[in-house]
Design an enzyme around this catalytic site. Structure first.
Site, mmCIF file in Angstrom:
data_model
loop_
_atom_site.group_PDB
_atom_site.id
_atom_site.type_symbol
_atom_site.label_atom_id
_atom_site.label_comp_id
_atom_site.label_asym_id
_atom_site.label_seq_id
_atom_site.Cartn_x
_atom_site.Cartn_y
_atom_site.Cartn_z
ATOM 1 N N ASN A 11 0.730 -1.106 0.039
ATOM 2 C CA ASN A 11 0.072 0.057 0.097
ATOM 3 C C ASN A 11 0.850 1.158 0.159
ATOM 4 O O ASN A 11 1.402 1.668 1.106
ATOM 5 C CB ASN A 11 -1.005 0.093 1.081
ATOM 6 C CG ASN A 11 -1.818 1.348 1.421
ATOM 7 O OD1 ASN A 11 -1.651 1.988 0.494
ATOM 8 N ND2 ASN A 11 -2.415 1.267 2.455
ATOM 9 N N LYS A 13 0.175 4.304 -0.333
ATOM 10 C CA LYS A 13 -0.594 5.395 0.109
ATOM 11 C C LYS A 13 -0.301 6.662 -0.858
ATOM 12 O O LYS A 13 -0.179 6.344 -1.915
ATOM 13 C CB LYS A 13 -0.391 5.657 1.554
ATOM 14 C CG LYS A 13 -0.342 4.455 2.488
ATOM 15 C CD LYS A 13 -0.219 4.616 3.708
ATOM 16 C CE LYS A 13 -0.400 3.291 4.527
ATOM 17 N NZ LYS A 13 -0.394 3.399 6.053
ATOM 18 N N HIS A 103 -9.381 0.682 4.676
ATOM 19 C CA HIS A 103 -8.158 1.054 5.372
ATOM 20 C C HIS A 103 -8.457 1.695 6.565
ATOM 21 O O HIS A 103 -9.304 2.749 6.311
ATOM 22 C CB HIS A 103 -7.172 1.406 4.469
ATOM 23 C CG HIS A 103 -5.908 1.635 5.007
ATOM 24 N ND1 HIS A 103 -5.554 2.509 5.744
ATOM 25 C CD2 HIS A 103 -4.893 0.737 5.060
ATOM 26 C CE1 HIS A 103 -4.081 2.269 6.220
ATOM 27 N NE2 HIS A 103 -3.841 1.148 5.907
ATOM 28 N N GLU A 105 -6.826 4.209 7.829
ATOM 29 C CA GLU A 105 -7.146 5.615 7.195
ATOM 30 C C GLU A 105 -8.416 6.257 6.651
ATOM 31 O O GLU A 105 -8.677 7.387 6.762
ATOM 32 C CB GLU A 105 -5.784 6.136 6.387
ATOM 33 C CG GLU A 105 -4.673 5.850 7.199
ATOM 34 C CD GLU A 105 -3.326 5.539 6.443
ATOM 35 O OE1 GLU A 105 -3.328 5.423 5.255
ATOM 36 O OE2 GLU A 105 -2.418 4.905 7.061
ATOM 37 N N GLU A 175 -5.379 -5.192 10.619
ATOM 38 C CA GLU A 175 -4.539 -4.249 10.917
ATOM 39 C C GLU A 175 -4.772 -3.537 12.147
ATOM 40 O O GLU A 175 -5.554 -2.595 11.944
ATOM 41 C CB GLU A 175 -4.228 -2.942 9.603
ATOM 42 C CG GLU A 175 -3.992 -3.783 8.079
ATOM 43 C CD GLU A 175 -3.517 -2.774 7.327
ATOM 44 O OE1 GLU A 175 -2.233 -2.970 6.898
ATOM 45 O OE2 GLU A 175 -3.987 -1.845 7.302
ATOM 46 N N GLY A 181 2.190 2.405 10.659
ATOM 47 C CA GLY A 181 3.059 3.515 10.529
ATOM 48 C C GLY A 181 3.673 3.732 11.820
ATOM 49 O O GLY A 181 4.368 4.977 11.904
ATOM 50 N N SER A 221 3.419 -2.061 10.524
ATOM 51 C CA SER A 221 4.840 -2.090 10.467
ATOM 52 C C SER A 221 5.342 -3.685 10.184
ATOM 53 O O SER A 221 6.411 -3.831 10.893
ATOM 54 C CB SER A 221 5.086 -1.634 12.020
ATOM 55 O OG SER A 221 4.767 -0.419 12.170
HETATM 56 P P1 PGA Z 1 2.920 0.270 7.689
HETATM 57 O O1 PGA Z 1 1.169 0.539 7.055
HETATM 58 O O2 PGA Z 1 3.390 -0.764 7.211
HETATM 59 O O3 PGA Z 1 3.624 1.558 7.182
HETATM 60 O O4 PGA Z 1 2.556 0.237 9.174
HETATM 61 C C1 PGA Z 1 0.517 -0.577 6.700
HETATM 62 C C2 PGA Z 1 -0.880 -0.242 6.141
HETATM 63 O O5 PGA Z 1 -1.374 0.978 6.545
HETATM 64 O O6 PGA Z 1 -1.410 -0.864 5.220
#
Ligand code: PGA
Length: 262
Positions: A11, A13, A103, A105, A175, A181, A221
């Site tokens: 992803n 983003k 997601h 977000e 997740e 993140g 992460s």
């Molecule tokens: P990350 O993001 O690996 O940077 O923690 C995962 C995601 O949001 O799908």
């Protein structure tokens, strides 16, 4: 277990410029045969989907490198006056085979409820896309011991009305919001516990045989140095990778762990 596919998705983003997106896609494509037992999906910003499709030499459902393309979001309607939105069929048209839906977000910053996620996932399926449906609890919810309740509610709401065929055509991504993140990865035990719970919920929705076929990814992460232990867990079938998917070597190293665990 054992027969489930391994799938690692990146992803990206809202990152990279066009040249960087193309270079990253080419880097992943050129190393994809090192993790042949694990399917790879790249989810670039929608404005770069065409450039990445081109870099992957995708043509209508055909990917010479074996790397698939996915959207990060879609609209639930097939067309019309929805300024700024992207229809499921448009994603198919540009070469996508999947799309991330719900997601965290999107849920927290753009108000996507389980009902909206459910509509979008069904629209994706109707168009022939694999929805990667995301669920996960916040830190506050985990600390209040509400992880199981929250994830169950999200699963039941997001997958309402799913048939067994819908479910096996979907990917679920667990997740934990507190791990996205932040560099704070769930322990393999924490992740496995929720993955097993999700699989149990999927069996409640349909039946055990169907639930056992569904790919459940972990996200939050995931890095090359923690992917191996995550991949060794019974119900963790892949990863949805954010930050580490922006480097071809890291993304491929993560996928290799899942390929080796298959
Ligand atoms: P990350 O993001 O690996 O940077 O923690 C995962 C995601 O949001 O799908």
């Amino acid at each position: 277990m054992g027969t489930r596919r391994r799938i690692v998705a990146g992803n990206w983003k809202m990152n990279l410029d066009r040249a960087e997106a193309v270079a990253l896609a080419e880097g992943v494509a050129s190393g994809a045969n090192s993790c042949a037992n694990c399917s790879l999906i790249l989810c670039p910003p929608s404005i770069y989907l065409a450039a990445v499709a081109n870099a992957l030499k995708l043509s209508k459902g055909n990917s010479p490198s074996g790397v698939g393309l996915g959207g990060q979001n879609l609209h639930n309607q097939p067309k019309g006056a929805f300024t700024g939105e992207i229809a499921p069929a448009m994603l198919i048209d540009i070469g996508c085979s999947s799309c991330i839906v719900g997601h965290s977000e999107r849920r927290t910053l753009f108000g996507e409820t389980d009902a909206i996620v459910n509509e979008k996932a069904k629209a994706a399926l109707a168009a022939g896309l694999t929805p990667i449906i995301c669920v996960g609890e916040t830190l506050e919810e985990r600390e209040q011991d509400r992880t199981a309740a929250v994830v169950t509610e999200q699963i039941m709401g997001s997958l309402e009305g799913f048939t067994p065929a819908d479910l096996t055509a979907s990917i679920i991504a667990y997740e934990p919001v507190w791990a996205i993140g932040t560099g704070k990865v769930a322990t393999p035990e924490q992740a496995q516990e929720v993955h097993a719970l999700i699989r149990q919920q999927l069996a409640t929705l349909t039946d055990e045989e169907t639930a056992n076929q569904v790919v459940i990814q972990y996200g939050g992460s995931v890095k090359p140095d923690n992917a191996g232990i995550l991949a060794s867990q019974q119900d963790i079938d892949g990863a949805l990778v954010g930050g580490a998917s922006l480097k071809a070597d890291d993304f491929l190293a993560i996928a290799k762990h899942f390929a080796e665990a298959s």
